[in-house]
Enzyme design. Structure first.
Site: not given
Ligand code: NAP
Length: 522
Positions: A208-209, A212-213, A232, A269
């Protein structure tokens, strides 16, 4: 929404089931194959549900579905074959003086971490990184039970995948080794917190972001007993187009990049983010105009969630407001409303005059004085083109998951400036610079599209991931859920089969420094 008590119950049940997994590698492989077959049998239903929830089309989701089930089978095969445990055996030396330290018999292999792996998937790959995605497959393969946190952007898909996988688990009478905790409200972070902080959680897989990570990594480090988080995350993937490649194939490269930027509406990503053109007075502007034309031809689309839409719109508007950046695409605003629903459109920004390929040129300022890095990830169908003096950008730009170079053979010989500054001029040196800051280096091919294979690296230095020593894709991803253990002077009957002299599993091992499948004493 899951209450902390639910997280506790799910984690405890998953933890209680882990012995079933550890006992037998054949069992683990059968389980992974069984889940893949059960998912295959419900393919259409999964694609329809997922498409309705995410706005991604069934045609876009079909290859992702194939990747999800193939990945389960890849780990089933790796576990069945067995060499992934990286067994090494060093017997006592015949002449003790030759050895460093005491002359013991020592044997090592990978064993699963002791507890549950918590999995957080991303919104943009609901299948490949979801409930039955790569993190779950690799963790089950390693011998760890798993608890998945629901992604609020696709709860129906998550629950459907979990129901299908859980029915296979139930058939095998293996307990609750694949748990799932609900979390429909994206503002509610309590579920994530209780899962990471739970006593039974031994490691975390996150996709994810960056925010978040890093938030989860912070929680895991501050536990009384810290645990590893494999995050990631997102980065702006760089594409460098060298002078000759730009002059000779600019139009073709623009078409390839446009297709890569608009695929899945840019919500990948691996999407190209920062496109660096080696300065060329004529070919540069023509390339920007062609890429912009192709992006303008793409229709407005819905994004994965409200939050993803808000962030995309906000970042594009900020880029649009930077004085030294021009908007190359026609449409003024990233957001349009179609039949009362929010949609977004691709955008291309260019900074051709001022950006000369150094750190200062990548940092821009909005009129209200706020700094903006041109190499910040814009999650969605947008990219930034900068003109530069060449490959030097690799020295300065933030690391990225993928770095792409488009070049012709003569692009490697144009090195006069480098020599002037005393920098070695071999092409290999330029490639070494490129890989300093990336997990995957692609040559004359777009960064999107990740092959599931041993040689794949899906990771890289921060901010691509917080763990540059690993990959999230391919069989080596299993090692994230393991640690090495060493047996010293241990009787044969107490050793795991992987380390016994007779090598009953026939796996590849390093015996006294040499790779072999042979039994010791055979
Ligand atoms: P995200 O908002 O970070 O969400 C991922 C998970 O983490 C969700 O379950 C979210 O739950 C949780 N989360 C996020 N912030 C958190 C926090 N502060 N505390 C606790 N839990 C938290 O990411 P996304 O919008 O789903 O995905 C898009 C991002 O992922 C992009 O930046 C993309 O580049 C990246 N990505 C990377 C890869 C890779 O392999 N490197 C692959 C795919 C995507 P909540 O929604 O409830 O907060």
């Amino acid at each position: 929404m899951a209450e902390p008590t639910e997280v506790n119950e799910v984690c405890s049940r998953a933890n209680d089931s882990r012995e079933w997994l550890r006992e037998d590698r054949e069992r683990r492989s059968d389980l992974l194959d069984g889940i893949a077959a059960a998912l295959d049998a419900r393919r259409d239903e999964i694609l329809v549900t997922c498409s309705q929830e995410t706005g991604l089309t069934p045609a876009e989701l079909a290859p992702e579905f194939a990747r999800m089930v193939d990945t389960l089978r890849v780990f089933a095969r790796a576990v069945r074959e067995g060499s992934w445990v990286r067994a090494a055996i060093d017997r006592p030396r015949a002449v003790p003086a030759d050895s460093i330290g005491p002359n013991h018999d020592v044997r090592r292999m990978l064993v699963p971490v002791d507890g549950v792996v918590a999995v957080f998937g991303a919104s943009n790959f609901p299948l490949a990184y979801g409930v039955c995605g790569g993190d779950t497959a690799s963790a089950l393969g390693a011998g760890c039970s798993v608890v998945v946190k629901e992604h609020p952007a696709h709860p129906k898909t998550g629950r459907l995948l979990h129901d299908i996988a859980a029915s296979v688990v139930k058939e095998k009478k293996s307990g609750d080794l694949l748990g799932y905790v609900g979390n429909e409200d994206p503002r509610d972070l309590s579920v994530a917190k209780s899962l990471v902080e739970h006593d039974h959680t031994a490691a975390v897989g996150f996709t994810g972001s960056r925010s978040g990570g890093m938030a989860l990594d912070g929680l895991a480090r501050n536990r009384e007993k810290p645990i590893p988080v494999f995050a990631e995350m997102g980065s702006a993937n760089r594409v460098v187009i060298c002078r000759s490649a730009l002059a000779r194939r600019g139009t073709q490269i623009a078409a390839e990049l446009a297709a890569s930027i608009v695929a899945r509406h840019g919500q990948q990503c691996t999407k190209p983010g920062l496109i660096v053109l080696e300065q060329d007075q004529r070919a540069g502007p023509a390339f920007v105009a062609e890429l912009a034309r192709l992006l303008d031809a793409a229709p407005p689309r819905r994004m994965l969630s409200q939050r993803v839409t808000d962030e995309y719109v906000e970042k594009c508007r900020r880029l649009r407001g930077i004085p030294l950046v021009t908007r190359a695409t026609q449409r003024e605003d990233p957001e349009v409303v179609v039949r009362g629903e929010r949609r977004t459109v691709p955008m291309l920004f260019a900074s051709m005059d001022e950006a000369r390929g150094n750190l200062d040129a990548l940092q821009m300022f909005t009129p209200d004085g706020r700094g903006y890095w041109l190499n910040e990830e814009v999650f969605g169908p947008a990219a930034v083109v900068i003109g530069s003096d060449g490959w030097e950008n690799f020295y300065y730009a933030d690391p990225a998951l993928v770095t792409t170079v488009y070049a012709e053979p003569d692009d490697f010989s144009d090195l006069v400036d480098d020599e002037e500054f005393g920098i070695p001029s071999q092409p290999a040196f330029r490639v070494r610079q490129a890989i300093r800051t990336t997990g995957r280096f692609t040559f004359n091919s777009v960064p999107t599209g990740v092959r599931v294979a041993h040689a794949m690296v899906h990771g890289g230095p921060f901010p691509a991931t917080n763990r540059p020593d690993t990959t999230a894709v391919g069989p080596f991803a299993i090692e994230r859920w393991c640690r090495p253990v060493c047996f010293q002077n241990c009787p044969q009957e107490l050793l795991p089969p992987e380390l016994q002299d007779s090598n009953p599993l026939g796996i590849m091992r390093i015996v006294d420094g040499e790779w072999t499948r042979a039994a010791i004493g055979a």
